[in-house]
Design a protein around this motif. Structure first.
Motif, mmCIF file in Angstrom:
data_model
loop_
_atom_site.group_PDB
_atom_site.id
_atom_site.type_symbol
_atom_site.label_atom_id
_atom_site.label_comp_id
_atom_site.label_asym_id
_atom_site.label_seq_id
_atom_site.Cartn_x
_atom_site.Cartn_y
_atom_site.Cartn_z
ATOM 1 N N ILE A 381 0.836 -1.200 0.000
ATOM 2 C CA ILE A 381 0.000 0.000 0.000
ATOM 3 C C ILE A 381 0.870 1.249 0.000
ATOM 4 O O ILE A 381 0.613 2.207 -0.743
ATOM 5 C CB ILE A 381 -0.949 -0.015 1.219
ATOM 6 C CG1 ILE A 381 -1.897 -1.213 1.121
ATOM 7 C CG2 ILE A 381 -1.739 1.283 1.328
ATOM 8 C CD1 ILE A 381 -2.697 -1.500 2.373
ATOM 9 N N THR A 384 2.505 1.795 -3.351
ATOM 10 C CA THR A 384 1.521 2.325 -4.303
ATOM 11 C C THR A 384 1.304 3.817 -4.079
ATOM 12 O O THR A 384 1.203 4.596 -5.045
ATOM 13 C CB THR A 384 0.179 1.574 -4.164
ATOM 14 O OG1 THR A 384 0.399 0.175 -4.384
ATOM 15 C CG2 THR A 384 -0.846 2.081 -5.168
ATOM 16 N N THR A 444 -5.668 -0.049 6.989
ATOM 17 C CA THR A 444 -5.765 1.098 6.076
ATOM 18 C C THR A 444 -7.055 1.878 6.306
ATOM 19 O O THR A 444 -7.040 3.115 6.370
ATOM 20 C CB THR A 444 -5.694 0.623 4.616
ATOM 21 O OG1 THR A 444 -4.463 -0.076 4.409
ATOM 22 C CG2 THR A 444 -5.770 1.796 3.657
#
Length: 463
Positions: A381, A384, A444
């Motif tokens: 994550i 990214t 997240t």
């Protein structure tokens, strides 16, 4: 004379790392214990197709490093790539990425410290693991507290040991192939790789499962970028270190795997034993297991050393971005007289110190294994988000048209982001990886949501 050439940054850190330090740190960042110990497992799952997996992942990691490198080239004063996430995606995204990455680093450090104790006990089985862990952590933390240059020197020699081991194995392997060396499993020859070749010898599911395994083997390759803020010639060194990353991957990973499978047909490899040990034993090195144990001990110590360096810089970055009235900013947003974020290094090492406690309880170890897997998934994550920050950088006034640009940006940027997304989705179809992937999503949503709400509340208060 060397000290006179060291420049001090405005925040008090010193540009003490030389080109040779950064080049070896870059190499060390791409070579972990996974190559020395885990390569046998990945080869037995996919056969020669593992070369395709390493090549594809090597390419996308190279592209990610070029994106991060482009941002650092435009502003080499930054200590971590997370600072660019804060700048281009906003404070909430930066806080989420920074804390997520730091937590992940702490768990990586805990895992590497556990590995260090295991490898040391190969020689001294009677010494408790917690004593070994405390000693190693104290020594490496001290190295990081003294000066960035001392960290660089330690990493230089750690990386040198790994490089020598790989080159030795490749040279010995090539000699065995050229002389058609006879082994218990046949003759050493390159045709062992192509004989009966199939892209999915154990099914497409095993092939897909190899991608996350190799991805996590490459994890940490970005450590080299974190040294740029303390490097003497940042822009020159940055370009050289990143551009040679792909070349290193081809030599050290793919080269080593080609040699291993040429000497031992992949169906004859013992998955539970290091393929390096197997090759050296076939070559007649009686102390092969002890030699490779020393090499993987070095690899684990190198990873732990890099984690302490990186975690300290990330915690320092988080502290400097926090409110000036907060305790984090007051106590950890400072640089010591040695030119290092000493307080941030100490608190990061302090959390890694939880490891000796873990070794006293099997229940805690089980939880630790799950949490470590979750933190690894969270790196996907963060990577990214770094790519998304790079896209914002390209559209900003900071963009340097003559800078160190990511090649084929319009296509490669999107392709890299999509590739990371595919890797994450694949976790849900691999036994044992789905739960950590769900944990990463929960983290997240919950922590990312909290960071967003905090930012919104801060905006309202400041109005």
């Amino acid at each position: 004379m060397e000290k006179q050439r060291i420049r001090t940054n405005p925040d008090g850190t010193k540009r003490a790392l030389s080109n040779r330090h950064v080049q070896l740190i870059a190499i060390g960042g791409t070579i972990g214990t996974g190559l020395f110990l885990g390569a046998g497992s990945t080869i037995t799952k996919t056969g020669p197709s593992i070369l395709v997996v390493y090549a594809v992942l090597g390419l996308f990691f190279f592209l990610m490093m070029r994106a991060i490198g482009e941002m650092f080239y435009s502003d080499p004063s930054q200590h971590t790539f997370v600072s660019f996430i804060s700048r281009y995606l906003g404070p909430a995204a930066g806080k989420f990425s920074g804390w997520t990455y730091w937590v992940g680093l702490v768990f990586v450090g805990m895992a590497e410290l556990t590995a260090v104790a295991t490898y040391v006990q190969y020689w001294v089985p009677g010494v408790p693991a917690w004593i070994i862990e405390i000693v190693f952590l104290a020594v490496l933390t001290t190295i990081n507290l003294v000066a960035a240059r001392l960290f660089g020197e330690a990493e230089f020699w750690f990386a040198m040991v790994k490089i020598i081991a790989i080159i030795m194995m490749i040279v010995i392997g090539i000699y065995m192939v050229v002389t058609h060396f006879k082994t218990p499993t046949g003759t050493a020859t390159f045709s062992n790789i192509t004989s009966g070749y199939a892209l999915f010898p154990k099914g497409i599911s095993s092939f897909v499962a190899a991608f996350p395994m190799v991805f996590f083997a490459f994890q940490g390759i970005e450590f080299v970028s974190i040294t740029i803020g303390e490097t003497k010639e940042p822009r020159t060194v940055l370009k050289k270190a990143i551009n040679e990353t792909l070349f290193r991957i081809l030599i050290f990973y793919i080269g080593a795997l080609v040699v291993i499978m040429s000497i031992i047909p992949w169906r004859s490899l013992t998955a539970s034993q290091s393929p390096f040990v197997q090759v050296f034993q076939l070559a007649g090195l009686p102390a092969a297991a002890a030699v490779i144990n020393f090499v993987v001990l070095t690899a684990a110590a190198s990873a732990l050393n890099s984690v302490i360096f990186s975690a300290g810089r990330h915690f320092y970055q988080l502290a400097t971005e926090a409110s000036e009235k907060s305790w984090v900013h007051r106590h950890f947003g400072i640089i010591s007289r040695n030119g290092v974020p000493a307080a941030a290094i100490l608190i990061s090492a302090g959390f890694v110190l939880i490891t000796p406690i873990m070794s006293l309880s099997h229940g805690l170890l089980a939880v630790f294994t799950i949490v470590t897997s979750i933190s690894s998934d969270m790196y996907l994550i963060v990577y990214t988000m770094a790519m998304l920050a790079h896209r914002r950088y390209r559209a900003s006034a900071d963009f340097l048209p003559t800078g160190f640009k990511m090649p084929g940006y319009r296509v490669t940027s999107v392709a890299t982001i999509l590739f990371f997304a595919v890797i994450f989705v694949s976790l849900f179809f691999i036994s044992g990886d789905a739960i950590p992937a769900v944990g990463a999503i929960i983290w997240t949503l919950v922590f990312g949501g909290w960071c967003y709400l905090e930012e919104q509340r801060s905006v309202v208060v400041n109005k």
